[in-house]
Design a protein around this motif. Sequence first.
Motif, PDB file in Angstrom:
ATOM      1  N   SER A   1       0.823  -1.211   0.000  1.00 53.82           N
ATOM      2  CA  SER A   1       0.000   0.000   0.000  1.00 53.82           C
ATOM      3  C   SER A   1       0.859   1.264   0.000  1.00 53.82           C
ATOM      4  CB  SER A   1      -0.911   0.024   1.231  1.00 53.82           C
ATOM      5  OG  SER A   1      -1.628   1.248   1.294  1.00 53.82           O
ATOM      6  N   PHE A   2       0.459   2.223  -0.844  1.00 51.63           N
ATOM      7  CA  PHE A   2       1.118   3.537  -0.911  1.00 51.63           C
ATOM      8  C   PHE A   2       0.229   4.623  -0.303  1.00 51.63           C
ATOM      9  CE2 PHE A   2       2.690   0.966  -4.392  1.00 51.63           C
ATOM     10  CZ  PHE A   2       4.036   1.269  -4.498  1.00 51.63           C
ATOM     11  N   GLU A   3      -0.874   4.239   0.318  1.00 53.46           N
ATOM     12  CA  GLU A   3      -1.916   5.183   0.713  1.00 53.46           C
ATOM     13  C   GLU A   3      -1.407   6.305   1.614  1.00 53.46           C
ATOM     14  OE1 GLU A   3      -5.043   5.720  -0.052  1.00 53.46           O
ATOM     15  OE2 GLU A   3      -5.299   4.061  -1.453  1.00 53.46           O
ATOM     16  N   LYS A   4      -0.467   6.017   2.490  1.00 53.03           N
ATOM     17  CA  LYS A   4      -0.028   7.033   3.457  1.00 53.03           C
ATOM     18  C   LYS A   4       1.177   7.830   2.975  1.00 53.03           C
ATOM     19  CE  LYS A   4      -1.911   4.673   7.496  1.00 53.03           C
ATOM     20  NZ  LYS A   4      -1.618   4.106   8.846  1.00 53.03           N
ATOM     21  N   TRP A   5       1.648   7.558   1.763  1.00 55.27           N
ATOM     22  CA  TRP A   5       2.775   8.322   1.231  1.00 55.27           C
ATOM     23  C   TRP A   5       2.302   9.726   0.854  1.00 55.27           C
ATOM     24  CZ3 TRP A   5       6.693   5.303  -2.244  1.00 55.27           C
ATOM     25  CH2 TRP A   5       7.065   4.112  -1.595  1.00 55.27           C
ATOM     26  N   PRO A   6       3.008  10.774   1.267  1.00 54.18           N
ATOM     27  CA  PRO A   6       2.573  12.140   0.933  1.00 54.18           C
ATOM     28  C   PRO A   6       2.703  12.454  -0.555  1.00 54.18           C
ATOM     29  CG  PRO A   6       4.667  12.167   2.109  1.00 54.18           C
ATOM     30  CD  PRO A   6       4.189  10.759   2.147  1.00 54.18           C
ATOM     31  N   CYS A   7       1.823  13.330  -1.002  1.00 53.89           N
ATOM     32  CA  CYS A   7       1.839  13.824  -2.382  1.00 53.89           C
ATOM     33  C   CYS A   7       1.919  15.344  -2.363  1.00 53.89           C
ATOM     34  CB  CYS A   7       0.567  13.431  -3.127  1.00 53.89           C
ATOM     35  SG  CYS A   7       0.393  11.694  -3.527  1.00 53.89           S
ATOM     36  N   GLN A   8       2.452  15.915  -3.414  1.00 55.36           N
ATOM     37  CA  GLN A   8       2.443  17.366  -3.537  1.00 55.36           C
ATOM     38  C   GLN A   8       2.188  17.784  -4.978  1.00 55.36           C
ATOM     39  OE1 GLN A   8       6.756  18.123  -2.444  1.00 55.36           O
ATOM     40  NE2 GLN A   8       6.576  19.618  -4.083  1.00 55.36           N
ATOM     41  N   PHE A   9       1.619  18.972  -5.125  1.00 58.57           N
ATOM     42  CA  PHE A   9       1.468  19.631  -6.421  1.00 58.57           C
ATOM     43  C   PHE A   9       2.687  20.501  -6.692  1.00 58.57           C
ATOM     44  CE2 PHE A   9      -3.400  20.320  -6.172  1.00 58.57           C
ATOM     45  CZ  PHE A   9      -3.637  19.189  -6.916  1.00 58.57           C
TER      46      PHE A   9
END
Length: 301
Positions: A144-152
Amino acid sequence: MAHCTIPVIDLEDFPKQSTKLVQACEEWGCFRIINHQGILSEPLAAEMKAVVRSLLDLPDEIKRRNTDVIAGSGYMAPSKVNPHYEALGLYGISSSEAVEAFCAQLDASPHQRETIKLYARAVHELAMAIVRNLAKGMGLAGFSFEKWPCQFRINKYNFAPETVGSSGVQMHTDSGFLTILQDDENVGGLEVMDRSGAFVAVEPLPGTLLVNLGDVANAWSNGRLCNVKHRVLCKEATVRLSIATFLLGPKEAAVEPPPELVDSAHPRLYIPFTYEDYRKLRFSNNFHSGEALALVRADSS
């Protein structure tokens, strides 16, 4: 300059596309996706592009309110290295509080706020769909990658007649795992490097999105996935806009390959490292194109 032959992945054709997706990530480190409209619709993408244009047209004193959450995540003014490029950033797109803070910094209107919220939710869902299919294709259905942060990062290239032929952004790899790029539907200039070391032009293709893999993907996969080098050149005297969404790396846990990707035939290539430590390695050494991976190789000592 080679013609663009990067793979095209149909998001509505899984699991049939699984092998093609894994091969694209191994051989190219990038691909275009089609039929993603069930998650990120074309009207929403078009409206977000209009919002991006208006935000990047704001006065400098307002744009500079967009401060870093992590190094390099806020406003980037034109610099000596990239004099024609500027960008705004939003770290933590899956957090409603982070989205609200970004909108407040830039005095976004209610309509702009709603568009940004909807786009953030949709593009995060799209990122999760892509990496979920990739993991399944690699035999890692439970990862699972669900908790990995994302940014614009919303980008503007201010190209003029005298800048044609010059660099918009220097050659680099992305530091994180995966980047979804809504590129400019009218203005080209993006180029990716193939395995032979030749640059391949990635021409605009409306209705599609481009996906690049970065350094974390290479380390996480134990060297199996390609961290693609890419650059932007000025092809014509006009403004070029793009929206990049980065799936970065685990927020606190170490980046290391799942056990299934390490065996006697594929020994561990890299020591475990945190994403933040890796970013610091890149910044402190002024590395741009994946060179910092050599500093975390298991055999580097």
